[in-house]
Scaffold this motif. Structure first.
Motif, PDB file in Angstrom:
ATOM      1  N   ILE B  79       0.884  -1.165   0.000  1.00 30.55           N
ATOM      2  CA  ILE B  79       0.000   0.000   0.000  1.00 30.55           C
ATOM      3  C   ILE B  79       0.915   1.206   0.000  1.00 30.55           C
ATOM      4  CG2 ILE B  79      -1.956   1.162   1.073  1.00 30.55           C
ATOM      5  CD1 ILE B  79      -2.530  -1.429   2.623  1.00 30.55           C
ATOM      6  N   ARG B  80       0.810   1.994  -1.027  1.00 33.66           N
ATOM      7  CA  ARG B  80       1.817   3.026  -1.283  1.00 33.66           C
ATOM      8  C   ARG B  80       1.737   4.180  -0.281  1.00 33.66           C
ATOM      9  NH1 ARG B  80       3.016   1.749  -6.111  1.00 33.66           N
ATOM     10  NH2 ARG B  80       0.862   1.733  -6.771  1.00 33.66           N
ATOM     11  N   SER B  81       0.582   4.668  -0.033  1.00 37.13           N
ATOM     12  CA  SER B  81       0.395   5.800   0.863  1.00 37.13           C
ATOM     13  C   SER B  81      -0.868   5.521   1.672  1.00 37.13           C
ATOM     14  CB  SER B  81       0.255   7.094   0.056  1.00 37.13           C
ATOM     15  OG  SER B  81      -0.019   8.185   0.908  1.00 37.13           O
ATOM     16  N   THR B  82      -0.679   5.004   2.866  1.00 35.36           N
ATOM     17  CA  THR B  82      -1.825   4.495   3.631  1.00 35.36           C
ATOM     18  C   THR B  82      -2.774   5.600   4.072  1.00 35.36           C
ATOM     19  OG1 THR B  82      -0.360   4.530   5.560  1.00 35.36           O
ATOM     20  CG2 THR B  82      -0.719   2.410   4.469  1.00 35.36           C
ATOM     21  N   LYS B  83      -4.050   5.236   4.114  1.00 33.15           N
ATOM     22  CA  LYS B  83      -5.084   6.128   4.610  1.00 33.15           C
ATOM     23  C   LYS B  83      -5.701   5.508   5.859  1.00 33.15           C
ATOM     24  CE  LYS B  83      -7.367   5.954   0.628  1.00 33.15           C
ATOM     25  NZ  LYS B  83      -6.470   5.321  -0.341  1.00 33.15           N
ATOM     26  N   LEU B  84      -6.382   6.315   6.621  1.00 36.43           N
ATOM     27  CA  LEU B  84      -7.019   5.804   7.839  1.00 36.43           C
ATOM     28  C   LEU B  84      -7.936   4.624   7.523  1.00 36.43           C
ATOM     29  CD1 LEU B  84      -7.966   9.120   9.681  1.00 36.43           C
ATOM     30  CD2 LEU B  84      -6.022   7.611  10.160  1.00 36.43           C
ATOM     31  N   GLU B  85      -8.655   4.734   6.411  1.00 34.98           N
ATOM     32  CA  GLU B  85      -9.630   3.700   6.062  1.00 34.98           C
ATOM     33  C   GLU B  85      -8.988   2.403   5.560  1.00 34.98           C
ATOM     34  OE1 GLU B  85      -9.541   6.855   4.973  1.00 34.98           O
ATOM     35  OE2 GLU B  85     -10.070   6.988   2.826  1.00 34.98           O
ATOM     36  N   ASP B  86      -7.660   2.398   5.440  1.00 37.18           N
ATOM     37  CA  ASP B  86      -6.968   1.150   5.104  1.00 37.18           C
ATOM     38  C   ASP B  86      -6.791   0.256   6.321  1.00 37.18           C
ATOM     39  OD1 ASP B  86      -4.794   2.935   2.827  1.00 37.18           O
ATOM     40  OD2 ASP B  86      -6.658   1.841   2.392  1.00 37.18           O
ATOM     41  N   SER B  87      -7.100   0.769   7.496  1.00 38.94           N
ATOM     42  CA  SER B  87      -7.000  -0.040   8.714  1.00 38.94           C
ATOM     43  C   SER B  87      -7.948  -1.224   8.602  1.00 38.94           C
ATOM     44  CB  SER B  87      -7.367   0.797   9.942  1.00 38.94           C
ATOM     45  OG  SER B  87      -6.426   1.826  10.143  1.00 38.94           O
ATOM     46  N   ALA B  88      -7.394  -2.401   8.680  1.00 39.13           N
ATOM     47  CA  ALA B  88      -8.171  -3.629   8.484  1.00 39.13           C
ATOM     48  C   ALA B  88      -7.262  -4.819   8.732  1.00 39.13           C
ATOM     49  CB  ALA B  88      -8.721  -3.705   7.057  1.00 39.13           C
ATOM     50  N   MET B  89      -7.886  -5.982   8.691  1.00 42.44           N
ATOM     51  CA  MET B  89      -7.141  -7.229   8.685  1.00 42.44           C
ATOM     52  C   MET B  89      -6.979  -7.633   7.227  1.00 42.44           C
ATOM     53  SD  MET B  89      -6.106  -9.088  11.263  1.00 42.44           S
ATOM     54  CE  MET B  89      -5.765 -10.747  11.846  1.00 42.44           C
ATOM     55  N   TYR B  90      -5.770  -7.933   6.828  1.00 46.99           N
ATOM     56  CA  TYR B  90      -5.505  -8.327   5.451  1.00 46.99           C
ATOM     57  C   TYR B  90      -5.158  -9.814   5.426  1.00 46.99           C
ATOM     58  CZ  TYR B  90      -5.670  -3.461   4.112  1.00 46.99           C
ATOM     59  OH  TYR B  90      -6.113  -2.188   3.865  1.00 46.99           O
ATOM     60  N   PHE B  91      -5.916 -10.541   4.645  1.00 47.61           N
ATOM     61  CA  PHE B  91      -5.705 -11.981   4.545  1.00 47.61           C
ATOM     62  C   PHE B  91      -5.150 -12.346   3.177  1.00 47.61           C
ATOM     63  CE2 PHE B  91      -7.547 -13.286   8.458  1.00 47.61           C
ATOM     64  CZ  PHE B  91      -8.637 -12.468   8.702  1.00 47.61           C
ATOM     65  N   CYS B  92      -4.118 -13.145   3.212  1.00 45.57           N
ATOM     66  CA  CYS B  92      -3.599 -13.757   2.000  1.00 45.57           C
ATOM     67  C   CYS B  92      -4.217 -15.146   1.883  1.00 45.57           C
ATOM     68  CB  CYS B  92      -2.076 -13.863   2.114  1.00 45.57           C
ATOM     69  SG  CYS B  92      -1.259 -14.718   0.768  1.00 45.57           S
ATOM     70  N   ALA B  93      -4.427 -15.598   0.666  1.00 42.61           N
ATOM     71  CA  ALA B  93      -4.957 -16.942   0.446  1.00 42.61           C
ATOM     72  C   ALA B  93      -4.324 -17.524  -0.805  1.00 42.61           C
ATOM     73  CB  ALA B  93      -6.488 -16.917   0.296  1.00 42.61           C
ATOM     74  N   SER B  94      -4.341 -18.830  -0.871  1.00 46.85           N
ATOM     75  CA  SER B  94      -3.869 -19.489  -2.087  1.00 46.85           C
ATOM     76  C   SER B  94      -4.761 -20.680  -2.375  1.00 46.85           C
ATOM     77  CB  SER B  94      -2.403 -19.920  -1.949  1.00 46.85           C
ATOM     78  OG  SER B  94      -2.236 -20.925  -0.975  1.00 46.85           O
ATOM     79  N   SER B  95      -4.764 -21.087  -3.629  1.00 45.21           N
ATOM     80  CA  SER B  95      -5.542 -22.265  -4.003  1.00 45.21           C
ATOM     81  C   SER B  95      -4.722 -23.132  -4.942  1.00 45.21           C
ATOM     82  CB  SER B  95      -6.886 -21.897  -4.613  1.00 45.21           C
ATOM     83  OG  SER B  95      -6.732 -21.172  -5.805  1.00 45.21           O
ATOM     84  N   ALA B  96      -5.139 -24.382  -4.995  1.00 47.12           N
ATOM     85  CA  ALA B  96      -4.373 -25.431  -5.660  1.00 47.12           C
ATOM     86  C   ALA B  96      -4.412 -25.272  -7.175  1.00 47.12           C
ATOM     87  CB  ALA B  96      -4.915 -26.790  -5.242  1.00 47.12           C
ATOM     88  N   PRO B  97      -3.586 -25.979  -7.879  1.00 49.38           N
ATOM     89  CA  PRO B  97      -3.492 -25.862  -9.323  1.00 49.38           C
ATOM     90  C   PRO B  97      -4.816 -26.041 -10.058  1.00 49.38           C
ATOM     91  CG  PRO B  97      -1.693 -27.178  -8.525  1.00 49.38           C
ATOM     92  CD  PRO B  97      -2.552 -26.873  -7.337  1.00 49.38           C
ATOM     93  N   GLY B  98      -5.714 -26.851  -9.502  1.00 49.70           N
ATOM     94  CA  GLY B  98      -6.958 -27.128 -10.219  1.00 49.70           C
ATOM     95  C   GLY B  98      -7.956 -26.007 -10.209  1.00 49.70           C
ATOM     96  N   GLY B  99      -7.806 -25.062  -9.312  1.00 53.35           N
ATOM     97  CA  GLY B  99      -8.942 -24.164  -9.132  1.00 53.35           C
ATOM     98  C   GLY B  99      -8.617 -22.717  -8.984  1.00 53.35           C
ATOM     99  N   GLY B 100      -9.162 -21.890  -9.828  1.00 53.18           N
ATOM    100  CA  GLY B 100      -9.095 -20.461  -9.572  1.00 53.18           C
ATOM    101  C   GLY B 100      -9.953 -20.131  -8.379  1.00 53.18           C
ATOM    102  N   THR B 101     -11.148 -20.667  -8.340  1.00 54.66           N
ATOM    103  CA  THR B 101     -11.986 -20.446  -7.173  1.00 54.66           C
ATOM    104  C   THR B 101     -12.284 -21.766  -6.476  1.00 54.66           C
ATOM    105  OG1 THR B 101     -13.884 -20.450  -8.660  1.00 54.66           O
ATOM    106  CG2 THR B 101     -13.066 -18.320  -7.913  1.00 54.66           C
TER     107      THR B 101
END
Lengths: 112, 115
Positions: B79-101
């Motif tokens: 996040i290049r220039s953070t704003k107050l409203e960027d306050s949050a929990m940020y989750f990373c996720a990954s999925s297996a080769p078979g599935g975009g979703t």
């Protein structure tokens, strides 16, 4: 958006009861649906999924029901345990994309 | 059991500062995602990444945001220039080769507090 009257933000049950958590999804073209459990301070955890060509799927103690006519998804938890206490989210996957669209969560509280 | 790991678990920053959140997806997964959750609200999609490029992004993911896979294991959100409203929990996720979703595996999140 959410269907009025289907979504409960909180659900309190006694240990051993069956729990039913409801969700309304927004896109009638969505073809994949997932229920996630989120415990305090943690990331969402996959519980069970269902494709749009099915109307019911069972897992261990959990069942997901899909009603495409009214765009409604439900999660049934059998013999609810204190460890099931968490926030539960449904999510839908619109076709052709990679994003999951999460619904509003339901906080399940299980008392012993 | 393989898992998605995220660092830092909590970051406090001043408004206008740059922030980089780091993620190590599950090793054989090919699809990577960032989601965010403002306190008490639902999880919101930010961006998906596949084959070294963005597959899809939401309206939230504006020019202040960028993602990168700098090496074979890390996946970062800047996040290049953070704003107050960027306050949050940020989750990373990954999925297996078979599935975009297909089944998404989420990390435990990085809490960002912007003051």
């Amino acid at each position: 958006g959410e269907s009025v009257g289907l979504h409960l933000p909180t659900l309190s049950v006694q240990e051993g009861d069956n729990s039913i958590i409801n969700c309304a999804y927004s896109n009638s073209a969505s073809d994949y649906f997932i229920w996630y459990k989120q415990e305090s301070g943690k990331g969402p955890q996959f519980i069970i999924d269902i494709r749009s060509n099915m109307d019911k799927r069972q897992g261990q103690r959990v069942t997901v029901l899909l009603n495409k006519t009214v765009k409604h998804l439900s999660l049934q938890i059998a013999a609810t345990q204190p460890g099931d206490s968490a926030v539960y989210f449904c999510a839908e996957a619109p076709p052709g994309g990679t994003a999951l669209i999460f619904g509003k969560g339901t906080t399940l509280s299980v008392s012993s | 059991e393989p898992e998605v790991t995220q660092t830092p678990s909590h970051q406090v920053t001043q408004m206008g500062q740059e922030v980089i959140l780091r993620c190590v997806p599950i090793s054989n997964h090919l699809y990577f995602y960032w989601y965010r959750q403002i306190l008490g609200q639902k999880v919101e999609f930010l961006v998906s990444f596949y084959n070294n490029e963005i597959s899809e992004k939401s309206e939230i993911f504006d020019d202040q945001f960028s993602v990168e896979r700098p090496d074979g294991s890390n996946f970062t959100l800047k996040i290049r220039s953070t704003k107050l409203e960027d306050s949050a929990m940020y989750f990373c996720a990954s999925s297996a080769p078979g599935g975009g979703t297909g089944e998404l595996f989420f990390g435990e999140g990085s809490r960002l507090t912007v003051l």
